[in-house]
Design a protein around this motif. Structure first.
Motif, mmCIF file in Angstrom:
data_model
loop_
_atom_site.group_PDB
_atom_site.id
_atom_site.type_symbol
_atom_site.label_atom_id
_atom_site.label_comp_id
_atom_site.label_asym_id
_atom_site.label_seq_id
_atom_site.Cartn_x
_atom_site.Cartn_y
_atom_site.Cartn_z
ATOM 1 N N UNK A 10 52.083 9.571 53.624
ATOM 2 C CA UNK A 10 51.735 10.430 52.496
ATOM 3 C C UNK A 10 50.282 10.193 52.147
ATOM 4 N N UNK A 11 49.881 8.913 52.141
ATOM 5 C CA UNK A 11 48.447 8.569 52.110
ATOM 6 C C UNK A 11 48.155 7.698 53.327
ATOM 7 N N UNK A 12 46.945 7.846 53.839
ATOM 8 C CA UNK A 12 46.593 7.130 55.070
ATOM 9 C C UNK A 12 46.074 5.732 54.771
ATOM 10 N N UNK A 13 46.580 4.764 55.516
ATOM 11 C CA UNK A 13 46.043 3.405 55.476
ATOM 12 C C UNK A 13 45.492 3.092 56.860
ATOM 13 N N UNK A 14 44.215 2.830 56.940
ATOM 14 C CA UNK A 14 43.599 2.479 58.229
ATOM 15 C C UNK A 14 43.684 0.967 58.388
ATOM 16 N N UNK A 15 44.427 0.511 59.397
ATOM 17 C CA UNK A 15 44.551 -0.927 59.669
ATOM 18 C C UNK A 15 43.304 -1.443 60.410
ATOM 19 N N UNK A 16 42.857 -0.602 61.352
ATOM 20 C CA UNK A 16 41.743 -1.041 62.205
ATOM 21 C C UNK A 16 40.965 0.196 62.635
ATOM 22 N N UNK A 17 39.639 0.099 62.545
ATOM 23 C CA UNK A 17 38.772 1.185 63.031
ATOM 24 C C UNK A 17 37.463 0.540 63.453
ATOM 25 N N UNK A 18 37.253 0.452 64.759
ATOM 26 C CA UNK A 18 36.075 -0.284 65.256
ATOM 27 C C UNK A 18 34.780 0.410 64.864
ATOM 28 N N UNK A 19 34.751 1.758 64.868
ATOM 29 C CA UNK A 19 33.514 2.480 64.531
ATOM 30 C C UNK A 19 33.126 2.262 63.070
ATOM 31 N N UNK A 20 34.134 2.259 62.195
ATOM 32 C CA UNK A 20 33.855 2.114 60.760
ATOM 33 C C UNK A 20 34.002 0.678 60.255
ATOM 34 N N UNK A 21 34.140 -0.239 61.217
ATOM 35 C CA UNK A 21 34.217 -1.679 60.901
ATOM 36 C C UNK A 21 35.321 -2.015 59.872
ATOM 37 N N UNK A 22 36.473 -1.369 60.055
ATOM 38 C CA UNK A 22 37.635 -1.669 59.200
ATOM 39 C C UNK A 22 38.585 -2.545 60.001
ATOM 40 N N UNK A 23 39.031 -3.645 59.397
ATOM 41 C CA UNK A 23 39.984 -4.523 60.076
ATOM 42 C C UNK A 23 40.785 -5.279 59.005
ATOM 43 N N UNK A 24 41.890 -4.664 58.568
ATOM 44 C CA UNK A 24 42.704 -5.288 57.511
ATOM 45 C C UNK A 24 43.339 -6.571 58.017
ATOM 46 N N UNK A 25 43.396 -7.576 57.156
ATOM 47 C CA UNK A 25 44.095 -8.822 57.498
ATOM 48 C C UNK A 25 45.577 -8.521 57.681
ATOM 49 N N UNK A 26 46.288 -9.327 58.510
ATOM 50 C CA UNK A 26 47.718 -9.082 58.749
ATOM 51 C C UNK A 26 48.526 -8.936 57.458
ATOM 52 N N UNK A 27 48.243 -9.788 56.456
ATOM 53 C CA UNK A 27 49.047 -9.753 55.224
ATOM 54 C C UNK A 27 48.789 -8.510 54.372
ATOM 55 N N UNK A 28 47.736 -7.765 54.693
ATOM 56 C CA UNK A 28 47.437 -6.522 53.957
ATOM 57 C C UNK A 28 48.042 -5.294 54.653
ATOM 58 N N UNK A 29 48.657 -5.471 55.806
ATOM 59 C CA UNK A 29 49.119 -4.318 56.595
ATOM 60 C C UNK A 29 50.565 -3.912 56.306
ATOM 61 N N UNK A 30 51.314 -4.726 55.601
ATOM 62 C CA UNK A 30 52.733 -4.458 55.329
ATOM 63 C C UNK A 30 53.515 -4.146 56.609
ATOM 64 N N UNK A 31 53.284 -5.007 57.588
ATOM 65 C CA UNK A 31 53.947 -4.889 58.889
ATOM 66 C C UNK A 31 54.818 -6.127 59.091
ATOM 67 N N UNK A 32 56.070 -5.933 59.446
ATOM 68 C CA UNK A 32 56.962 -7.054 59.746
ATOM 69 C C UNK A 32 56.985 -7.324 61.233
ATOM 70 N N UNK A 33 56.789 -8.572 61.617
ATOM 71 C CA UNK A 33 56.714 -8.929 63.052
ATOM 72 C C UNK A 33 57.816 -9.931 63.379
ATOM 73 N N UNK A 34 58.744 -9.527 64.234
ATOM 74 C CA UNK A 34 59.791 -10.454 64.689
ATOM 75 C C UNK A 34 59.349 -11.057 66.019
ATOM 76 N N UNK A 35 58.953 -12.329 65.967
ATOM 77 C CA UNK A 35 58.482 -13.017 67.179
ATOM 78 C C UNK A 35 59.666 -13.400 68.069
ATOM 79 N N UNK A 36 59.356 -13.637 69.340
ATOM 80 C CA UNK A 36 60.402 -14.040 70.301
ATOM 81 C C UNK A 36 61.156 -15.276 69.834
#
Length: 345
Positions: A63-89
């Motif tokens: 509904x609104x865009x969140x850019x996690x990473x954009x090399x041209x615009x030098x955007x690189x959100x920290x993992x804890x700011x991305x609201x992404x759940x990661x299930x490791x092996x």
């Protein structure tokens, strides 16, 4: 759900190859299937922010865009700011924390901690709240890791080979649980696996990765039914693949098996190989279409199927009940022209 999307377009130079992945997920569950070391986990880690791509864009639109990473615009959100759940092996539980502490550890001080007991109940961890990870089985550990992820309502769940550490019985049980869980999940989920059954069972959409490149993508059923390329057919479990010589628009000769086949789709000049899935043979009469003689075939009994190897190298799998141990190999087998897969190199 229709206005949601997860866009991933990243490149990263690795030791053996360059990872170059580009896809957009609009809903549901995506699988990334490929052999070990092809860049699957690196793709997940780039989405999560654990690894930085060399260039590209990763963005989420809910509904609104969140850019996690954009090399041209030098955007690189920290993992804890991305609201992404990661299930490791290996589930990555904190060994010095109890089950309930592990489930709560992703929450911020503003969150409602009532969600912890809700998750304990939902994942059938009642009675285990005060135990430590070392006191849990592999299946219980996985449920704690999933409860921890879902407690903070992520937008994206990333699953990195989630069943690789489990035995066969537990794997079957947890697969069913996870399928149901992901069906109810309102965000995006991406599962990395080298197991074609897991990919087929879990994922609406499928990407096949080989040496860092996407070699197929689309609806999971479509990719399995029409793999198009030799390597995609192999990775989706096609056991019989042969080089071919094209005879005419609907006939080709298998150079590996020495058999001429009729096909149902017009053969284009770019076709170099053919595939037959091992379950797609049937007993035949001598004058049927696409007949193969089974003389000198060998059979191997498995609990629920016979594996028949023909003298020319073709492989047939035939389902059987567990209590039947006798099987007479028919003199001839056939394959329906529509079940012959036409492949490019």
């Amino acid at each position: 759900m229709s206005n949601k999307s997860l866009k991933v377009n990243i490149q990263k130079k690795l030791k053996e190859f360059e990872l170059d992945v580009d896809f957009e997920l609009k809903n549901g569950r995506l699988g990334i299937l490929g052999p070990s070391g092809c860049g699957k986990s690196m793709t997940l880690k780039s989405i999560a922010g654990i690894v930085d791509p060399d260039k590209g864009v990763v963005s989420l639109n809910t509904g609104k865009e969140t850019v996690y990473f954009d090399s041209d615009n030098k955007i690189n959100l920290k993992p804890q700011k991305r609201n992404v759940g990661y299930l490791f092996q290996n589930y990555a539980l904190f060994p010095n924390m109890t089950v309930e502490e592990n489930v709560a550890c992703g929450l911020s001080k503003d969150d409602d901690y009532g969600i912890v007991s809700e998750m304990i109940k939902r994942f059938r961890l009642d009675g285990l709240e005060k135990r430590y990870p070392r006191q849990l089985s592999g299946g219980q550990q996985q449920r704690v890791a999933l409860a921890r992820i879902l407690a903070y309502s992520p937008d994206v769940i990333l699953l990195d080979e989630p069943f690789s550490a489990l035995d066969t019985f537990l794997k079957e049980q947890l697969r069913l649980e996870l399928v149901n869980l992901l069906r109810d999940f309102d965000g995006f989920s991406i599962m990395v696996t080298h197991d074609r059954d897991e990919a087929f069972q879990f994922c609406d959409e499928l990407i096949i990765l080989d040496e860092g490149k996407v070699i197929a993508k689309g609806n999971t059923h479509d990719v399995f039914e029409n793999p198009i390329r030799v390597q995609v057919a192999r990775l989706t479990g096609c056991k019989n693949i042969s080089k071919v010589e094209i005879i005419d628009e609907y006939h080709l000769k298998s150079l590996d098996w020495g058999v001429t086949f009729e096909v149902s789709k017009e053969i284009t000049p770019n076709i170099t190989h053919m595939g037959i899935r091992a379950h797609d043979f049937a007993p035949a009469e001598k004058d049927d279409v696409n007949v193969i003689c089974t003389e000198n075939a060998r059979k191997l009994e498995m609990p629920f199927e016979w594996e028949i190897t023909l003298a020319n190298g073709l492989w047939w799998k035939y389902d059987k009940p567990i209590h039947e141990h006798e099987f007479e190999i028919p003199q001839y087998l056939k394959v329906d022209p529509k079940n012959i897969i036409l492949l490019e190199e």
